[in-house]
Design a protein around this motif. Structure first.
Motif, PDB file in Angstrom:
ATOM      1  N   ARG A 194     -11.066  62.245  12.239  1.00  0.00           N
ATOM      2  CA  ARG A 194     -11.044  61.956  13.669  1.00  0.00           C
ATOM      3  C   ARG A 194     -10.882  60.484  14.262  1.00  0.00           C
ATOM      4  O   ARG A 194     -10.658  59.887  15.159  1.00  0.00           O
ATOM      5  CB  ARG A 194     -12.159  62.476  14.690  1.00  0.00           C
ATOM      6  N   HIS A 195     -11.396  59.593  13.067  1.00  0.00           N
ATOM      7  CA  HIS A 195     -11.738  58.183  13.466  1.00  0.00           C
ATOM      8  C   HIS A 195     -10.449  57.313  12.681  1.00  0.00           C
ATOM      9  O   HIS A 195     -10.612  55.970  12.686  1.00  0.00           O
ATOM     10  CB  HIS A 195     -12.985  57.655  12.910  1.00  0.00           C
ATOM     11  N   VAL A 196      -9.535  57.823  12.441  1.00  0.00           N
ATOM     12  CA  VAL A 196      -8.407  57.249  11.650  1.00  0.00           C
ATOM     13  C   VAL A 196      -7.802  56.236  12.648  1.00  0.00           C
ATOM     14  O   VAL A 196      -7.481  55.192  12.039  1.00  0.00           O
ATOM     15  CB  VAL A 196      -7.164  58.310  11.327  1.00  0.00           C
ATOM     16  N   GLY A 197      -7.665  56.536  13.956  1.00  0.00           N
ATOM     17  CA  GLY A 197      -7.212  55.498  14.930  1.00  0.00           C
ATOM     18  C   GLY A 197      -7.943  54.311  14.731  1.00  0.00           C
ATOM     19  O   GLY A 197      -7.326  53.279  14.925  1.00  0.00           O
ATOM     20  N   LEU A 198      -9.267  54.467  14.744  1.00  0.00           N
ATOM     21  CA  LEU A 198     -10.144  53.196  15.147  1.00  0.00           C
ATOM     22  C   LEU A 198     -10.062  52.479  13.791  1.00  0.00           C
ATOM     23  O   LEU A 198      -9.993  51.232  13.655  1.00  0.00           O
ATOM     24  CB  LEU A 198     -11.571  53.659  15.473  1.00  0.00           C
ATOM     25  N   TRP A 199     -10.047  53.065  12.599  1.00  0.00           N
ATOM     26  CA  TRP A 199     -10.058  52.503  11.261  1.00  0.00           C
ATOM     27  C   TRP A 199      -8.586  51.567  11.381  1.00  0.00           C
ATOM     28  O   TRP A 199      -8.744  50.203  10.816  1.00  0.00           O
ATOM     29  CB  TRP A 199      -9.901  53.300  10.219  1.00  0.00           C
ATOM     30  N   ILE A 200      -7.569  52.205  11.800  1.00  0.00           N
ATOM     31  CA  ILE A 200      -6.221  51.449  11.947  1.00  0.00           C
ATOM     32  C   ILE A 200      -6.526  50.343  12.801  1.00  0.00           C
ATOM     33  O   ILE A 200      -5.980  49.170  12.441  1.00  0.00           O
ATOM     34  CB  ILE A 200      -5.168  52.330  12.389  1.00  0.00           C
ATOM     35  N   LEU A 201      -6.850  50.423  13.903  1.00  0.00           N
ATOM     36  CA  LEU A 201      -6.945  49.593  15.001  1.00  0.00           C
ATOM     37  C   LEU A 201      -8.000  48.329  14.299  1.00  0.00           C
ATOM     38  O   LEU A 201      -7.872  47.141  14.458  1.00  0.00           O
ATOM     39  CB  LEU A 201      -7.416  50.083  16.105  1.00  0.00           C
ATOM     40  N   GLY A 202      -9.012  48.813  13.672  1.00  0.00           N
ATOM     41  CA  GLY A 202      -9.838  47.636  13.296  1.00  0.00           C
ATOM     42  C   GLY A 202      -9.297  47.042  12.086  1.00  0.00           C
ATOM     43  O   GLY A 202      -9.583  45.567  12.049  1.00  0.00           O
ATOM     44  N   ALA A 203      -8.698  47.598  11.109  1.00  0.00           N
ATOM     45  CA  ALA A 203      -7.767  46.890  10.266  1.00  0.00           C
ATOM     46  C   ALA A 203      -6.896  45.898  10.795  1.00  0.00           C
ATOM     47  O   ALA A 203      -6.671  44.644  10.392  1.00  0.00           O
ATOM     48  CB  ALA A 203      -7.214  47.620   9.323  1.00  0.00           C
ATOM     49  N   PHE A 204      -6.116  46.407  11.733  1.00  0.00           N
ATOM     50  CA  PHE A 204      -5.225  45.430  12.364  1.00  0.00           C
ATOM     51  C   PHE A 204      -5.616  44.276  12.822  1.00  0.00           C
ATOM     52  O   PHE A 204      -5.307  43.064  12.815  1.00  0.00           O
ATOM     53  CB  PHE A 204      -4.317  46.135  13.507  1.00  0.00           C
ATOM     54  N   VAL A 205      -6.869  44.428  13.799  1.00  0.00           N
ATOM     55  CA  VAL A 205      -7.753  43.259  14.355  1.00  0.00           C
ATOM     56  C   VAL A 205      -8.110  42.290  13.444  1.00  0.00           C
ATOM     57  O   VAL A 205      -8.085  41.107  13.563  1.00  0.00           O
ATOM     58  CB  VAL A 205      -8.581  43.728  15.366  1.00  0.00           C
ATOM     59  N   LEU A 206      -8.985  42.811  12.444  1.00  0.00           N
ATOM     60  CA  LEU A 206      -9.458  42.130  11.272  1.00  0.00           C
ATOM     61  C   LEU A 206      -8.350  41.312  10.494  1.00  0.00           C
ATOM     62  O   LEU A 206      -8.592  39.826  10.374  1.00  0.00           O
ATOM     63  CB  LEU A 206     -10.037  43.043  10.180  1.00  0.00           C
ATOM     64  N   GLY A 207      -7.039  41.870  10.262  1.00  0.00           N
ATOM     65  CA  GLY A 207      -6.094  41.374   9.639  1.00  0.00           C
ATOM     66  C   GLY A 207      -5.387  40.229  10.334  1.00  0.00           C
ATOM     67  O   GLY A 207      -5.060  38.885   9.933  1.00  0.00           O
ATOM     68  N   ALA A 208      -5.253  40.347  11.465  1.00  0.00           N
ATOM     69  CA  ALA A 208      -4.753  39.606  12.485  1.00  0.00           C
ATOM     70  C   ALA A 208      -5.691  38.238  12.814  1.00  0.00           C
ATOM     71  O   ALA A 208      -4.887  37.118  12.735  1.00  0.00           O
ATOM     72  CB  ALA A 208      -4.460  40.111  13.853  1.00  0.00           C
ATOM     73  N   ALA A 209      -6.948  38.329  12.765  1.00  0.00           N
ATOM     74  CA  ALA A 209      -7.734  37.354  13.042  1.00  0.00           C
ATOM     75  C   ALA A 209      -7.880  36.408  11.657  1.00  0.00           C
ATOM     76  O   ALA A 209      -7.755  35.090  11.846  1.00  0.00           O
ATOM     77  CB  ALA A 209      -9.180  37.903  13.368  1.00  0.00           C
ATOM     78  N   LEU A 210      -7.730  37.144  10.420  1.00  0.00           N
ATOM     79  CA  LEU A 210      -7.590  36.300   9.285  1.00  0.00           C
ATOM     80  C   LEU A 210      -6.593  35.610   9.151  1.00  0.00           C
ATOM     81  O   LEU A 210      -6.494  34.663   8.760  1.00  0.00           O
ATOM     82  CB  LEU A 210      -7.954  37.640   8.123  1.00  0.00           C
ATOM     83  N   GLY A 211      -5.424  36.268   9.569  1.00  0.00           N
ATOM     84  CA  GLY A 211      -4.000  35.688   9.335  1.00  0.00           C
ATOM     85  C   GLY A 211      -3.831  34.514  10.398  1.00  0.00           C
ATOM     86  O   GLY A 211      -3.355  33.319   9.993  1.00  0.00           O
ATOM     87  N   PHE A 212      -4.472  34.668  11.639  1.00  0.00           N
ATOM     88  CA  PHE A 212      -4.271  33.482  12.630  1.00  0.00           C
ATOM     89  C   PHE A 212      -4.972  32.155  12.099  1.00  0.00           C
ATOM     90  O   PHE A 212      -4.461  31.144  12.296  1.00  0.00           O
ATOM     91  CB  PHE A 212      -4.751  33.978  13.797  1.00  0.00           C
ATOM     92  N   GLY A 213      -6.271  32.596  11.640  1.00  0.00           N
ATOM     93  CA  GLY A 213      -7.117  31.433  11.274  1.00  0.00           C
ATOM     94  C   GLY A 213      -6.672  30.814   9.837  1.00  0.00           C
ATOM     95  O   GLY A 213      -6.656  29.661   9.911  1.00  0.00           O
ATOM     96  N   VAL A 214      -5.875  31.548   8.938  1.00  0.00           N
ATOM     97  CA  VAL A 214      -5.340  30.955   7.754  1.00  0.00           C
ATOM     98  C   VAL A 214      -4.169  30.072   8.334  1.00  0.00           C
ATOM     99  O   VAL A 214      -3.874  28.699   7.851  1.00  0.00           O
ATOM    100  CB  VAL A 214      -4.891  32.021   6.800  1.00  0.00           C
ATOM    101  N   PHE A 215      -3.139  30.457   9.171  1.00  0.00           N
ATOM    102  CA  PHE A 215      -1.906  29.905   9.401  1.00  0.00           C
ATOM    103  C   PHE A 215      -2.460  28.581  10.406  1.00  0.00           C
ATOM    104  O   PHE A 215      -1.502  27.719  10.560  1.00  0.00           O
ATOM    105  CB  PHE A 215      -0.931  31.013  10.109  1.00  0.00           C
TER     106      PHE A 215
END
Length: 235
Positions: free
Chosen positions: A28-49
């Motif tokens: 049931r929480h697969v959508g939240l996992w996907i959203l959380g992974a996207f937000v975390l990855g986006a934040a890390l990517g933005f910080g690195v670049f």
């Protein structure tokens, strides 16, 4: 997903939607996992670049693009893994589950589900690939012993020089759990050259042609995993 739709003929978007719906049934929480992974990855990517050489508008554009790309990549990885686990949970315990899981093997493998079975719906699947011939039993271990022995003898008569492996899919001692089945088979080694596989498959066709045409045992089989298999390959 309609039952009469072939996943191989679906578009990439349709495959993602069908796979997400399948995963949602047991996660049931697969959508939240996907959203959380996207937000975390986006934040890390933005910080690195953001700290790479560059400034002003160009630096901001690069940081935003890098964050979106990393976020999307991480979301796809999480989605693929959770969808795979969800599919295995839905398949486990159903007749033919091991055969469905074997369909996720990559190119270079030939899978023939249910080459032997009995009235109790114990079945033997066959996989031909780099390790040689792999006979995969699914059902009661005691009853499978006879089925596997019989199939080994048949295969040894037509391909005596090819290694034959026996694997029982299950959760008991000495058995391979369904989620680990594909990985276990791919780690059996490389004993047959790709050029020799064609000859082996031709000999097995002759063996299969000699079998009596008995109808396959009926039973609930989970939704086809071809769409999920394509996503695992990055198609």
């Amino acid at each position: 997903m309609p039952k009469d739709v072939d996943p191989e003929k679906m578009s990439r978007r349709q495959q993602f939607v069908a796979t997400y719906r399948m995963a949602k049934q047991s996660d049931r929480h697969v959508g939240l996992w996907i959203l959380g992974a996207f937000v975390l990855g986006a934040a890390l990517g933005f910080g690195v670049f953001w700290f790479l050489p560059g400034s002003g508008v160009i630096g901001l554009v690069i940081a935003v693009a890098g964050g979106l790309m990393l976020g999307l990549l991480l979301a796809l990885v999480v989605f693929g893994r959770r969808a795979q686990k969800s599919a295995f949970r839905q398949m486990e315990g159903r007749p033919g589950a091991a055969g469905q899981a074997l369909g996720m093997l990559r190119r270079g493998w030939k899978t023939d589900p249910m080459i032997a079975f009995n009235k109790q719906q114990d079945v033997v699947h066959r996989v031909v690939g780099p390790p040689g011939i792999v006979l995969v039993g699914e059902g009661n271990p005691n009853r499978l012993r006879g089925l596997l022995t019989n199939e080994r003898r048949k295969h040894e008569r037509v391909a005596s020089e090819i290694p034959i492996h026996e694997v029982v899919c299950g959760n008991g001692e000495g058995e391979v759990p369904l989620p680990r089945l594909v990985k276990h088979i791919t780690k059996l080694g490389k004993n047959v050259k790709p050029a020799d596989l064609t000859d082996v498959l031709n000999r097995l066709k002759a063996l299969d042609a000699s079998r009596s045409n008995i109808p396959l045992p009926k039973g609930p089989v989970p939704t086809s995993m071809k769409g999920l298999r394509g996503q695992m390959r990055g198609r």
